[in-house]
Every structure is written in C-alpha cells, then in structure tokens.
Motif scaffolding. Structure first.
Motif, PDB file in Angstrom:
ATOM      1  N   LYS A  83       0.825  -1.207   0.000  1.00 36.02           N
ATOM      2  CA  LYS A  83       0.000   0.000   0.000  1.00 36.02           C
ATOM      3  C   LYS A  83       0.863   1.262   0.000  1.00 36.02           C
ATOM      4  N   GLY A  84       2.176   1.081   0.194  1.00 37.26           N
ATOM      5  CA  GLY A  84       3.070   2.239   0.258  1.00 37.26           C
ATOM      6  C   GLY A  84       3.132   2.865   1.630  1.00 37.26           C
ATOM      7  N   GLU A  85       2.569   2.170   2.635  1.00 40.65           N
ATOM      8  CA  GLU A  85       2.580   2.660   4.019  1.00 40.65           C
ATOM      9  C   GLU A  85       3.837   2.121   4.715  1.00 40.65           C
ATOM     10  N   PHE A  86       4.981   2.718   4.384  1.00 42.45           N
ATOM     11  CA  PHE A  86       6.248   2.155   4.835  1.00 42.45           C
ATOM     12  C   PHE A  86       6.479   2.328   6.337  1.00 42.45           C
ATOM     13  N   ILE A  87       6.056   3.459   6.885  1.00 46.45           N
ATOM     14  CA  ILE A  87       6.187   3.667   8.333  1.00 46.45           C
ATOM     15  C   ILE A  87       5.353   2.625   9.078  1.00 46.45           C
ATOM     16  N   LYS A  88       4.125   2.400   8.620  1.00 43.54           N
ATOM     17  CA  LYS A  88       3.251   1.421   9.266  1.00 43.54           C
ATOM     18  C   LYS A  88       3.790  -0.001   9.100  1.00 43.54           C
ATOM     19  N   THR A  89       4.509  -0.238   8.000  1.00 41.38           N
ATOM     20  CA  THR A  89       5.156  -1.549   7.821  1.00 41.38           C
ATOM     21  C   THR A  89       6.152  -1.792   8.952  1.00 41.38           C
ATOM     22  N   ILE A  90       6.953  -0.759   9.249  1.00 40.02           N
ATOM     23  CA  ILE A  90       7.941  -0.853  10.332  1.00 40.02           C
ATOM     24  C   ILE A  90       7.233  -0.996  11.677  1.00 40.02           C
ATOM     25  N   GLU A  91       6.177  -0.192  11.883  1.00 37.64           N
ATOM     26  CA  GLU A  91       5.431  -0.254  13.149  1.00 37.64           C
ATOM     27  C   GLU A  91       4.833  -1.636  13.373  1.00 37.64           C
ATOM     28  N   MET A  92       4.316  -2.240  12.290  1.00 37.05           N
ATOM     29  CA  MET A  92       3.743  -3.580  12.384  1.00 37.05           C
ATOM     30  C   MET A  92       4.827  -4.593  12.761  1.00 37.05           C
ATOM     31  N   TYR A  93       6.014  -4.423  12.211  1.00 36.00           N
ATOM     32  CA  TYR A  93       7.140  -5.301  12.530  1.00 36.00           C
ATOM     33  C   TYR A  93       7.497  -5.193  14.014  1.00 36.00           C
ATOM     34  N   ILE A  94       7.544  -3.943  14.513  1.00 42.67           N
ATOM     35  CA  ILE A  94       7.860  -3.719  15.931  1.00 42.67           C
ATOM     36  C   ILE A  94       6.779  -4.341  16.819  1.00 42.67           C
ATOM     37  N   LYS A  95       5.517  -4.191  16.411  1.00 46.51           N
ATOM     38  CA  LYS A  95       4.394  -4.768  17.170  1.00 46.51           C
ATOM     39  C   LYS A  95       4.517  -6.291  17.233  1.00 46.51           C
ATOM     40  N   LEU A 108      11.300 -10.463   7.085  1.00 48.88           N
ATOM     41  CA  LEU A 108      12.472  -9.608   6.922  1.00 48.88           C
ATOM     42  C   LEU A 108      12.555  -8.941   5.542  1.00 48.88           C
ATOM     43  N   PRO A 109      12.337  -9.668   4.422  1.00 49.08           N
ATOM     44  CA  PRO A 109      12.385  -8.985   3.123  1.00 49.08           C
ATOM     45  C   PRO A 109      11.371  -7.848   3.002  1.00 49.08           C
ATOM     46  N   TYR A 110      10.144  -8.042   3.543  1.00 49.27           N
ATOM     47  CA  TYR A 110       9.140  -6.977   3.498  1.00 49.27           C
ATOM     48  C   TYR A 110       9.633  -5.741   4.243  1.00 49.27           C
ATOM     49  N   VAL A 111      10.173  -5.950   5.442  1.00 52.99           N
ATOM     50  CA  VAL A 111      10.619  -4.818   6.272  1.00 52.99           C
ATOM     51  C   VAL A 111      11.840  -4.142   5.652  1.00 52.99           C
ATOM     52  N   LEU A 112      12.734  -4.939   5.077  1.00 54.37           N
ATOM     53  CA  LEU A 112      13.918  -4.368   4.420  1.00 54.37           C
ATOM     54  C   LEU A 112      13.527  -3.509   3.218  1.00 54.37           C
ATOM     55  N   LYS A 113      12.486  -3.927   2.478  1.00 55.57           N
ATOM     56  CA  LYS A 113      12.002  -3.113   1.351  1.00 55.57           C
ATOM     57  C   LYS A 113      11.416  -1.804   1.844  1.00 55.57           C
ATOM     58  N   ALA A 114      10.756  -1.837   3.001  1.00 57.10           N
ATOM     59  CA  ALA A 114      10.237  -0.601   3.589  1.00 57.10           C
ATOM     60  C   ALA A 114      11.394   0.330   3.965  1.00 57.10           C
ATOM     61  N   CYS A 115      12.456  -0.227   4.542  1.00 58.09           N
ATOM     62  CA  CYS A 115      13.650   0.572   4.882  1.00 58.09           C
ATOM     63  C   CYS A 115      14.254   1.199   3.631  1.00 58.09           C
ATOM     64  N   ALA A 116      14.295   0.411   2.548  1.00 55.44           N
ATOM     65  CA  ALA A 116      14.854   0.918   1.285  1.00 55.44           C
ATOM     66  C   ALA A 116      14.028   2.084   0.763  1.00 55.44           C
ATOM     67  N   ASN A 117      12.690   1.943   0.782  1.00 57.95           N
ATOM     68  CA  ASN A 117      11.827   3.016   0.296  1.00 57.95           C
ATOM     69  C   ASN A 117      11.906   4.262   1.164  1.00 57.95           C
ATOM     70  N   LEU A 118      12.204   4.076   2.437  1.00 60.19           N
ATOM     71  CA  LEU A 118      12.349   5.212   3.361  1.00 60.19           C
ATOM     72  C   LEU A 118      13.769   5.764   3.358  1.00 60.19           C
ATOM     73  N   GLN A 119      14.674   5.101   2.607  1.00 56.07           N
ATOM     74  CA  GLN A 119      16.102   5.470   2.584  1.00 56.07           C
ATOM     75  C   GLN A 119      16.678   5.463   3.999  1.00 56.07           C
ATOM     76  N   ASN A 120      16.220   4.521   4.806  1.00 59.80           N
ATOM     77  CA  ASN A 120      16.648   4.439   6.208  1.00 59.80           C
ATOM     78  C   ASN A 120      17.630   3.280   6.351  1.00 59.80           C
ATOM     79  N   SER A 121      18.888   3.549   6.024  1.00 62.27           N
ATOM     80  CA  SER A 121      19.892   2.477   6.079  1.00 62.27           C
ATOM     81  C   SER A 121      20.225   2.100   7.519  1.00 62.27           C
ATOM     82  N   GLY A 122      20.038   3.056   8.462  1.00 62.66           N
ATOM     83  CA  GLY A 122      20.307   2.763   9.867  1.00 62.66           C
ATOM     84  C   GLY A 122      19.401   1.663  10.384  1.00 62.66           C
ATOM     85  N   LEU A 123      18.097   1.794  10.121  1.00 60.98           N
ATOM     86  CA  LEU A 123      17.151   0.751  10.527  1.00 60.98           C
ATOM     87  C   LEU A 123      17.417  -0.531   9.738  1.00 60.98           C
TER      88      LEU A 123
END
Length: 518
Positions: A83-95, A108-123
């Motif tokens: 859906k393009g809800e990358f922040i919520k993807t991360i939040e769901m992972y944390i939950k 892990l691949p789903y969450v890593l793709k969310a990190c890529a779309n957010l350009q968040n290499s730290g996460l």
C-alpha cells in the motif's frame, strides 16, 4: 470441522468485494470459527488486496486478535508495504516483536524493502543484525533483499559485502548489484560484474543496458543491445524502452526505426510505456508527424505520454501546437506535473511566446501548486532575454527561492548570461557570470564572458577572464558530437585523435576546404 464451517471457508474464497466478505465473516463467527487463525489470515489477506479489499477494515480486525500468529503478522506487514505505508510496515514489525514473535524469511524482506523506500539504512542495518542472529542471512530472499536495501540507500560497499557473503548468487543477486552500481554512477564496476556473471538472463542484460542509458552512456547502451542480439534471448519491453531512449538522445533515427520494426515483428504489445518511448524517439529525432500518429492511435495515455508529445513538438519550435496539446491535456482531465510545464515553457522559449510563457509560468504555482525549479526559471529567463527584456529577466532570477540548490540557481543565471552575451549586455553579463562563478565550478561562464569581450573587441578583458579561469584551475570541458552512419553511431570529442577513420576524415575535410576555396 463441521460441514457448515467448510461451507463458510469456501464462501470466503469466492468473495468478490468487501460487502460479500463482511457477510461471510459474520457466517464464520456464527459457525464458531471467529478465532480460527486460518480463517482470520484469509480474511486479512482479502482486506489487503489493493483492488477488492479495505486495509483500514483489516487493521481494525487485526487489533481485535488477542494472539496473532506469524502468518497473520506477515499478512499485515505485506499489506502495508504494498500500500506504500512504509512507516506502518515498520510499526507492524515492531508490534510483532513486542508480541514475542520472531521474524522469519518472509517478514524480513518486506521490512527491508520498507527501509529501502524510506532510505533508512540505519534501521536496515538493525534488521541486517537480526537476520544474522536468527541465522537467516543465508536465505536467498533475505540476502537478495539486503543487497537491494543497501544499493537503494547508496551503500554499495555493504551491498557488495553481502553479495560476497551469501553462499550462492542467483540471477536476482547479480541483477540487483549491477543495477545498484549503475544507479550510483559506477557503470565501470557494473560492467565488470556483468562480465563476471555466470548467469546472464534477460533481466541481467536489461540491468546493464538500462544502467548505461541512465548514466548518459547512450552509445555503450546500444553496443550492449547489439551484443545481446548475438544470444538466443529476446528483448522485453523494458529493454526496448532503454534502447529507444538511447536512440532519442543520440538522434539515431535509423536504429530507432529498425527497433520499431523489430518490436512489431516479434509481436510485443505496444503498451503505454513502449508507445511513449517510440513517440519520444521519433519526436526527438525530428519525425514529429510519425510521433503524433502513434500518439493519436493510443487507446490509453498517461501524463508521461502527454509530456513526451509536448516535449517533442516543443523541441521542433512548434510553440502553438505545444500549447494546444497542453490545453487538450488539461481538458482530458490530466493534471500536468513539473515536467509538463518545463516542456511547455521550452516551447514558448523556442517560439518567442513571451506573454503566453509568463502566464503558464505563473499558473504553475497559482493554479497547480507546483514550485518552479531552476530549469523552469531558466526557460522563462531565456525567452525574456531573447525578447530583450533583461531587467524583467533579472527580477525573475532573483525570485528563485533561497532554499533552491546552487545548481538550480546556476541554471537560471546561466540562461541570463547566455542572453546577455548574445545581445552584448556587458554589465548585466558580468553580474550573471559573477553569480555563476560563486555557485559552481564550471568553465561555461568563463568561456561565454571571454567570447563576448572578444567579439566586442575588448581583448584585454577577454584575456583577463581566461587568466582568471587558469588561476582557479577551471578546465574547459571538450565539446562532443555524434553522427549516425549506416546504423552505427560515431562519437567525436574535440581534440581527439583515436577514431579509427581519423586520417580519412581529415583527408576529406581538406578536399572540401580546397573545393570551397576554389
């Protein structure tokens, strides 16, 4: 499981919309399967379907589940990602972690793709650490997605390290790494990798061809396409789009026509993307008539297609036609973007349409809320300068937002300098050149100013500018031109002596000079 329960699950598989799903869900609850994890996972999967479902309804349902399983959590993570809800993807992972569940090779691949779309290499690095702890780094899906994540985030060193660490590299891994180096501008390393790749399928070839084209190595892109033709592989739509883009920029009309025929011969459907590439190629190569024919025959269009057609007629100096197309685009219900306005403003610049150009420029922000970029300001300054309206042009340049990048500001000042040099507006030219020299280290401003002084007979000033250029260590960028002969593109750089037929070219030029003198 009772017969009624089975019927409910069968009904669930046959649902076509949310209304039917809710009715079936009610039947599932009545049948005693309201807390059945399999039934819940299927309901959530339907809710996450972008065409039929409702993700908000799925989320409300998920929040009511006391102990969601890994499968259910993965379904929601995947849904948010698609859906393009990358922040919520991360939040769901944390939950999921908070619920005491460990991620698997699907999470892990789903969450890593969310990190890529957010350009968040730290996460992404933290997820990388989790994959190592869980022993999932060697999984092909996790390893390939890590390479993808690091590549998109621009960390090619880490991407290469993961590539070297995984036990086997499939075609996906090679493609992702080659594309990553190409997108970072390192086409030489990308080519070395391509040559080493043991598996060269259509996607690997496509990544190298598009890599060259994306980095403006159009001639190399065409050469790579010719190499691919020596294999048994047939190009796909993406490869044809890249090659047509190369033809468009090189002006290689004959090759472009051959590719068009090739596409028809192997019966590849002309979708919006491929049709747009053909329109762009024909228009840029000067055959606007055929470009317009293809455009008029299209059953479906998008904004990119309209932009290609408007840009094509703009480059041929057909300002009125470009404005008419722009009007048709608006009437057809398409919302123009910044590229559309750049094309229309370019048309106004080439056609000397000052009043129309200013109206369109103002409508960018006033009607469509689009903030003009340096290129837009440059076009406006160009047509104002051509009309001799230098003070107005200067005012426009000074309106560029302070938040704009130095390169964007330099584009507009360069347009003003060019106009001033053409009309020998010495004082304003010096002002524009000073601004450019402050913003960037490029030879263009020095050369223009020096040539203007020389043309005006101010040779001492011309020498002064050349000397200033030398003192600051600014080197003149050599000119480059290309010509297509019998389907081959020949490129010439000023001062080069490496072309295979250089002696023949010089002999012919000498004959031509003697003929002209005689």
């Amino acid at each position: 499981m009772s017969g009624r329960s089975r019927r409910c699950l069968l009904l669930l598989e046959k649902c076509k919309n949310m209304k039917q799903l809710k009715q079936t869900h009610a039947q599932i609850i009545i049948s005693g399967l309201g807390n059945d994890n399999f039934a819940l996972s299927r309901i959530l999967a339907f809710c996450s379907d972008p065409n039929r479902g409702s993700l908000s309804h799925g989320w409300r349902l998920f929040e009511q589940i006391d102990q969601p399983t890994m499968c259910i959590c993965n379904t929601m993570i995947k849904a948010f990602l698609h859906k393009g809800e990358f922040i919520k993807t991360i939040e769901m992972y944390i939950k999921m972690l908070q619920n005491g569940l460990y991620p698997d090779n699907y999470s892990l691949p789903y969450v890593l793709k969310a990190c890529a779309n957010l350009q968040n290499s730290g996460l992404g690095e933290q997820i990388h650490g989790s994959s190592v702890k869980l022993g999932l780094l060697l999984d092909v899906f996790v390893g390939n997605t890590l390479i993808l994540m690091y590549s998109i985030c621009g960390n090619m060193e880490s991407a290469r390290r993961i590539f070297d660490e995984i036990p086997w590299q499939d075609a996906v891994a090679w493609t992702v790494l080659i594309s990553g180096y190409a997108k970072s501008g390192d086409v030489d390393t990308a080519r070395l990798l391509f040559d080493e790749a043991p598996i060269k399928d259509r996607v690997v070839w496509g990544s190298m061809i598009s890599g060259y084209v994306q980095n403006n190595c159009f001639k190399e892109g065409l050469q790579m396409f010719r190499l691919m033709q020596s294999t048994d592989l047939k190009p796909d739509e993406a490869i044809f789009v890249s090659v047509l883009c190369a033809c468009a920029h090189l002006g290689a009309l004959d090759i472009g026509i051959w590719i068009h025929r090739y596409v028809n011969r192997i019966v590849i459907p002309l979708g919006i993307r491929l049709n747009t590439a053909l329109i762009d190629m024909y228009a840029r190569c000067g055959n606007v008539g055929l470009a317009r024919k293809l455009f008029d025959e299209m059953q479906q269009r998008d904004v990119i297609c309209w932009n290609a057609m408007i840009s094509g007629v703009a480059m041929q100096g057909e300002g009125e036609i470009a404005l008419k197309l722009f009007s048709e685009m608006e009437k057809a219900g398409f919302r123009p973007d910044d590229i559309t306005f750049l094309a229309v403003l370019t048309a106004c610049s080439y056609s000397g349409m000052v009043v129309e150009g200013l109206q369109i420029f103002n409508s960018m922000s006033e009607v469509y809320g689009i903030v003009p970029k340096g290129e837009h300001f440059g076009c406006v300054v160009d047509f104002l300068g051509r009309a001799g309206l230098f003070e107005v042009a200067k005012e426009i340049v000074e309106r560029i937002p302070s938040t704009s990048s130095p390169s964007e500001k330099a584009i507009a000042w360069r347009a003003l300098l060019n106009a001033c040099c053409h009309h020998r507006e010495t004082q304003l030219a010096e002002c524009a050149a000073e601004q450019i020299m402050r913003l960037e280290r490029h030879s263009g401003a020095y050369i223009l100013l020096s040539n203007m002084y020389a043309a005006a007979g101010k040779y001492e000033d011309a020498k002064r500018i050349r000397k200033m250029m030398g003192n600051k260590g600014v080197e003149k960028t050599p000119g480059c031109s290309s010509i297509e002969i019998n389907g081959f593109v020949h490129e010439f750089v000023a001062g080069e002596k490496t072309h295979l037929h250089m002696e023949e070219i010089h002999e012919l030029l000498q004959k031509m000079n003697k003929h002209l003198e005689g």
